[in-house]
Enzyme design. Structure first.
Site: not given
Length: 500
Positions: A173, A176-178, A240, A296
């Site tokens: 997988d 996109i993350h912080r 993805e 955000e």
């Protein structure tokens, strides 16, 4: 060139640099500056005015992507911001138009092409290697991770393609993350509940093992947008990266990391390699004590989380003269990365259930790509009345984080917010045209989704989803025909004029 006037010799896009070369064929899509910029707040402060748009505090605008060639404290590092903050710019990198890009993506997701693994000889991301075992190793000495504002919890990587495998079955997988830099070799990672990569992390943690992970920065934009497809279009176990393969009609190339058992994107500008540590948590703002994380996508600064998982970095690799890519959290860069996959997912699901009804979908800037969708429908017979609301319900099921759906007729341009508001003004009555669906789980970053805002909300992250039906009842369509003007050749009067 206009949006519809794509180059006839469209070059193949395989990585970030070839995507930038496509944009350089147009005026004012990419600009560069040799003035030195500080990555701490100043860089984002500049781009806020130049091209962020989205839900960023005004004044802001849509503008070109921007490359900073001189970054304070770094001799051989450039920073790119705003690559995806224009829908037209995204379309140009895929040789299509702003209006057609939803169809382009919805067709690609039907024909995924799995990634492949290539050898070190093709891994340009490893032209330069820094190992964490080096006594001088320090993430921030190598990479200029920016902050968006002076009150951020710390420097963040905002466009890292995080890639890992399910420790039980090997499924992959990318998301996109912080990612906040916490020390010379540690990065915290915030997971919104339900993310597939977090499922992998939890499985590894339950077994008492670290989860190997790569973070690729500066990649083909097809990967960045493809990574934002979510269930049910891309369920757990769906890689993805295969969407990006479908978009480019060739597989994404991966390569073995140099320090961990993970794969990175072979032609990325930068790859951070590491392991998500089991049972280790840190306070997100432990180094600043601001109480804030970073801006955000809804336009507000998120709160710093008290306990977030930690990546122990093992190595950083990059190309020669690398380009560090970043974004402003509430900018239209997020709108396009999240919104275009949402549009494609909604369109495919509604078309399967109600063929021919839905004409187009747009997730506009005010909705940040996640919270708002405009559905353009065409009622062609009496039994179509009511199906427009069924389409809205399908949209909610296709994308769980959707909060509001506005439905308009085929004569309303879903990409023109003014036209949509006109439909709401003249084809909408609040008491009969509104459908409330209370008590539904939505997205935790919406500050209004909280019991303190409304006593109807039982828990933070629950919301009242709403359908705004701005379509004309089928039996009244004759009363709502827009004024028809004479068709003329405007170019006779204004040579080169584009009526669009």
């Amino acid at each position: 060139m206009s949006d519809s006037n794509q180059p006839t010799d469209f070059p193949q896009v395989t990585d970030l640099r070839s995507a930038l070369n496509v944009l350089r064929q147009y005026d004012n899509e990419v600009i560069e500056t040799d003035t030195e910029v500080d990555p701490i707040a100043e860089l984002s402060g500049v781009y806020r005015y130049v091209g962020a748009h989205g839900t960023v505090k005004r004044p802001t605008q849509r503008g070109p992507a921007m490359i900073f060639n001189k970054v304070k404290g770094y001799d051989d590092m450039r920073v790119l911001i705003g690559l995806l903050s224009s829908r037209q710019r995204v379309a140009r990198m895929f040789n299509t138009t702003s209006e057609n890009i939803t169809n382009y993506f919805r067709e690609a997701v039907k024909k995924p092409i799995n990634p492949i693994v290539v050898g070190k000889e093709k891994a340009v991301c490893q032209e330069v290697v820094h190992y964490a075992t080096d006594p001088d190793f320090d993430i921030l000495k190598i990479l200029p991770a920016p902050t968006n504002t002076p009150e951020d919890a710390g420097p963040y990587f905002t466009l890292g393609m995080c890639y890992a495998k399910d420790p039980e079955n090997g499924d992959s997988d990318v998301t996109i993350h912080r990612l906040c830099v916490q020390s010379k070799d540690e990065i915290s990672m915030y997971f919104v509940p339900g993310r597939h990569l977090d499922t992998f992390r939890q499985k590894a943690e339950a077994a008492g093992k670290p989860l190997p992970i790569s973070i690729s920065i500066g990649v083909d934009p097809a990967i960045e947008i493809g990574a934002c497809f979510e269930a049910p279009t891309t369920p757990l176990g769906f890689d993805e990266l295969s969407v990006a393969g479908g978009l480019r009609q060739q597989p994404v190339e991966l390569t073995q990391c140099v320090s961990v058992d993970a794969l990175g994107i072979a032609n990325a500008e930068i790859v951070i390699e590491g392991e998500l540590l089991p049972n280790v948590r840190v306070r997100e703002d432990q180094n600043t004590n601001t109480g804030k994380a970073m801006p955000e996508f809804p336009g507000y600064t998120g709160e710093a989380k008290a306990a977030v998982p930690v990546i122990k970095v093992k190595a950083i690799t990059h190309r020669k003269h690398p380009i560090m890519q970043t974004c402003i959290g509430p900018s239209d860069e997020h709108t396009n990365m999240a919104g275009i996959p949402t549009e494609a997912s909604i369109f495919n699901m509604v078309e399967q259930a109600l063929p021919g009804l839905l004409q187009n979908v747009h997730c506009p800037s005010p909705g940040t790509g996640k919270y708002l969708a405009v559905l353009q429908v065409k009622k062609t017979k009496p039994v179509d009345e009511g199906r427009q609301r069924q389409a809205a319900l399908l949209a909610f099921s296709a994308f769980s984080e959707l909060k509001h759906v506005i439905i308009v007729d085929e004569d309303v341009d879903p990409f023109d917010t003014d036209d949509v508001m006109w439909a709401m003004t003249t084809r909408y009555q609040g008491d009969v045209s509104t459908v409330f669906i209370p008590g539904v789980r939505c997205h935790p970053l919406d500050p209004s989704a909280d019991p303190a805002f409304s006593p109807s909300i039982r828990d933070h992250g629950i919301t009242c989803k709403t359908i705004f039906d701005c379509t004309v009842p089928y039996d009244l369509k004759a009363n709502f025909k827009r004024s028809e003007f004479m068709e003329v050749d405007v170019e006779r009067f204004i040579p080169g004029f584009n009526k669009k």
